[in-house]
Write a protein that holds these residues in place. Sequence first.
Motif, PDB file in Angstrom:
ATOM      1  N   LEU A 146      39.165  33.731  30.261  1.00  0.00           N
ATOM      2  CA  LEU A 146      40.523  34.313  30.085  1.00  0.00           C
ATOM      3  C   LEU A 146      40.951  35.247  31.681  1.00  0.00           C
ATOM      4  N   ARG A 147      39.810  35.844  31.934  1.00  0.00           N
ATOM      5  CA  ARG A 147      39.930  36.729  33.163  1.00  0.00           C
ATOM      6  C   ARG A 147      40.208  35.839  34.469  1.00  0.00           C
ATOM      7  N   LEU A 148      39.464  34.505  34.259  1.00  0.00           N
ATOM      8  CA  LEU A 148      39.851  33.719  35.497  1.00  0.00           C
ATOM      9  C   LEU A 148      41.329  33.333  35.486  1.00  0.00           C
ATOM     10  N   ALA A 149      41.950  32.954  34.590  1.00  0.00           N
ATOM     11  CA  ALA A 149      43.398  32.327  34.208  1.00  0.00           C
ATOM     12  C   ALA A 149      44.046  33.813  34.616  1.00  0.00           C
ATOM     13  N   LEU A 150      43.737  34.929  34.209  1.00  0.00           N
ATOM     14  CA  LEU A 150      44.820  35.941  34.478  1.00  0.00           C
ATOM     15  C   LEU A 150      44.549  36.410  35.765  1.00  0.00           C
ATOM     16  N   ARG A 151      43.526  36.113  36.556  1.00  0.00           N
ATOM     17  CA  ARG A 151      43.646  36.427  38.293  1.00  0.00           C
ATOM     18  C   ARG A 151      44.256  35.271  38.876  1.00  0.00           C
ATOM     19  N   ALA A 152      44.345  34.199  38.285  1.00  0.00           N
ATOM     20  CA  ALA A 152      45.084  32.982  38.867  1.00  0.00           C
ATOM     21  C   ALA A 152      46.431  33.353  38.859  1.00  0.00           C
ATOM     22  N   LEU A 153      46.951  33.893  37.736  1.00  0.00           N
ATOM     23  CA  LEU A 153      48.252  34.258  37.594  1.00  0.00           C
ATOM     24  C   LEU A 153      48.909  35.134  38.377  1.00  0.00           C
ATOM     25  N   GLY A 154      47.884  36.350  38.270  1.00  0.00           N
ATOM     26  CA  GLY A 154      48.128  37.542  39.095  1.00  0.00           C
ATOM     27  C   GLY A 154      48.329  37.184  40.497  1.00  0.00           C
ATOM     28  N   SER A 176      57.964  26.933  43.593  1.00  0.00           N
ATOM     29  CA  SER A 176      58.323  25.951  44.599  1.00  0.00           C
ATOM     30  C   SER A 176      57.444  25.975  45.736  1.00  0.00           C
ATOM     31  N   ARG A 177      56.122  26.359  45.798  1.00  0.00           N
ATOM     32  CA  ARG A 177      55.268  26.556  46.838  1.00  0.00           C
ATOM     33  C   ARG A 177      53.666  25.991  46.359  1.00  0.00           C
ATOM     34  N   LEU A 178      53.223  25.114  47.200  1.00  0.00           N
ATOM     35  CA  LEU A 178      51.884  24.795  47.014  1.00  0.00           C
ATOM     36  C   LEU A 178      50.738  25.703  46.275  1.00  0.00           C
ATOM     37  N   ARG A 179      50.925  27.112  46.868  1.00  0.00           N
ATOM     38  CA  ARG A 179      49.805  27.909  46.341  1.00  0.00           C
ATOM     39  C   ARG A 179      50.272  28.372  44.838  1.00  0.00           C
ATOM     40  N   HIS A 180      51.430  28.460  44.502  1.00  0.00           N
ATOM     41  CA  HIS A 180      51.965  28.634  42.990  1.00  0.00           C
ATOM     42  C   HIS A 180      51.274  27.368  42.082  1.00  0.00           C
ATOM     43  N   SER A 181      51.476  26.004  42.568  1.00  0.00           N
ATOM     44  CA  SER A 181      50.828  24.989  41.900  1.00  0.00           C
ATOM     45  C   SER A 181      49.448  25.212  41.863  1.00  0.00           C
ATOM     46  N   ARG A 182      48.640  25.623  42.698  1.00  0.00           N
ATOM     47  CA  ARG A 182      47.292  25.608  42.783  1.00  0.00           C
ATOM     48  C   ARG A 182      46.839  26.851  41.642  1.00  0.00           C
ATOM     49  N   ALA A 183      47.750  27.909  41.721  1.00  0.00           N
ATOM     50  CA  ALA A 183      47.154  29.010  40.931  1.00  0.00           C
ATOM     51  C   ALA A 183      47.581  28.563  39.380  1.00  0.00           C
ATOM     52  N   LEU A 184      48.506  28.031  39.139  1.00  0.00           N
ATOM     53  CA  LEU A 184      48.875  27.372  37.732  1.00  0.00           C
ATOM     54  C   LEU A 184      47.807  26.443  37.334  1.00  0.00           C
TER      55      LEU A 184
END
Length: 458
Positions: free
Chosen positions: A427-435, A396-404
């Motif tokens: 994969l490491r970049l994707a994992l950090r973004a989700l983290g 529900s937040r913009l930071r969520h969307s950016r990370a996804l």
Amino acid sequence: MTREPEQRRADSIFALSSGAGRAAVAVVRISGPESGEALKKLLNGKDLPEARRASLRRLFDPESGGPLDRALLLWLPGPASFTGEDMAEIQLHGGRAVVDSLLNALGGIEGLRPAEPGEFTRRAFDAGRLDLTEVEGLADLINAETSAQHRQALRQMEGGLERRLRPWREQLTRQLAYLEAAIDFSEEELPDDLLANQEQEVAALAADLRDALAQSGKAQRLREGIQIAIVGPPNAGKSSILNKIAGRDAAIVSERAGTTRDVVEVHLSLGGLPVTLADTAGLREAEAEEIDPVEREGMRRSRERAATADLVLAVFEATHWPDPDKAALALLGSRGAILLNKADLLPEGASPRDPEGRPLLLISAKSGQGLAELEAWLREEVSGELGDVLEAPGFSRLRHSRALSEAADALERFPLVEEVALKAEELRLALRALGRVSGRVDVEDLLDVIFADFCIGK
């Protein structure tokens, strides 16, 4: 995973946790290593209550020895508390003098200080009691104005987003661990099909993230409210309609055309759904020299609000339909309806239609005709705009969307690189973004998978 701040706070904090002002009951919280000693001092040296059992006790000012109040006490030793620290909650009478006396007494105890805004929740996050999405859910729960926002915030506060994120992180961690093992333990005996299905699994995960990203806009609109712009020519009754839907005189209504020169907003619950209604300045087609600068600016703001709205209501006088002035109709597009106001003035049996087949409702802000139908139509349209997020936790937040988006971008680059080290980096970049969404990511997770899935060094 417990997050330790760079320098663990050694002090204890206190604050009024209930609303300010006179009330039947007020709640004061204390958290930190000195909580128990502070509570003992308020009890005039007597023993603490039994942990996690409410106890009615008399409180005293530690400095003067004078009585403060009879209060209900909860003693909550850490780490099984909201903050993960020793905590005490004091429920006392809510009179201003009573509360001030207790706060002054706590302020005089060595090692205690007033809490900063959000500090109890920050300590809960530092102790791993809440992740970032749960912290945000708690804030949204406090600020929720409608039942739908309440349900969304409660799902998020109770870990709904973390439960969605966890399998994605686990899958990424497993895939990254396999690649790290292939790089770092190339001489060890590894499964023959280690990398065989990776690209397929990564592609499926990227598709899942894109689906979640597509739904995030609806979740954000649920959190912030559906935006509905009311547009139309001057004196068509836009402000009257706004006031009728809102149930109060939110906008000035006058027989004089052009009363509304700026955007007037009303936030309301429409069948439990959050809505922001915007009454805008009247629109008309005219030569530039006929419009004064203030009206021109009002019209510009009207068009701007309509362009960003989720739904548009174009209001016209029923007796003037079809209105030759098409300035408002140009803003309607496919995202709203035509409202013909003052329908009580139409001849009996009249049934106006829109030549282009757009939704058209006959209403009268004066008599109330058609208003129930309008509200029912709005509820249906708003529910359609929000869709599945009404029943499932959403980002529900913009930071969520950016990370996804960052995570999905990295996964979509994965099959485009050939070197194993570069694949591992994506994969490491994707994992950090989700983290970053929940604040939970740890290199130890990789080691756990490596040593659990492969008997390296046996």
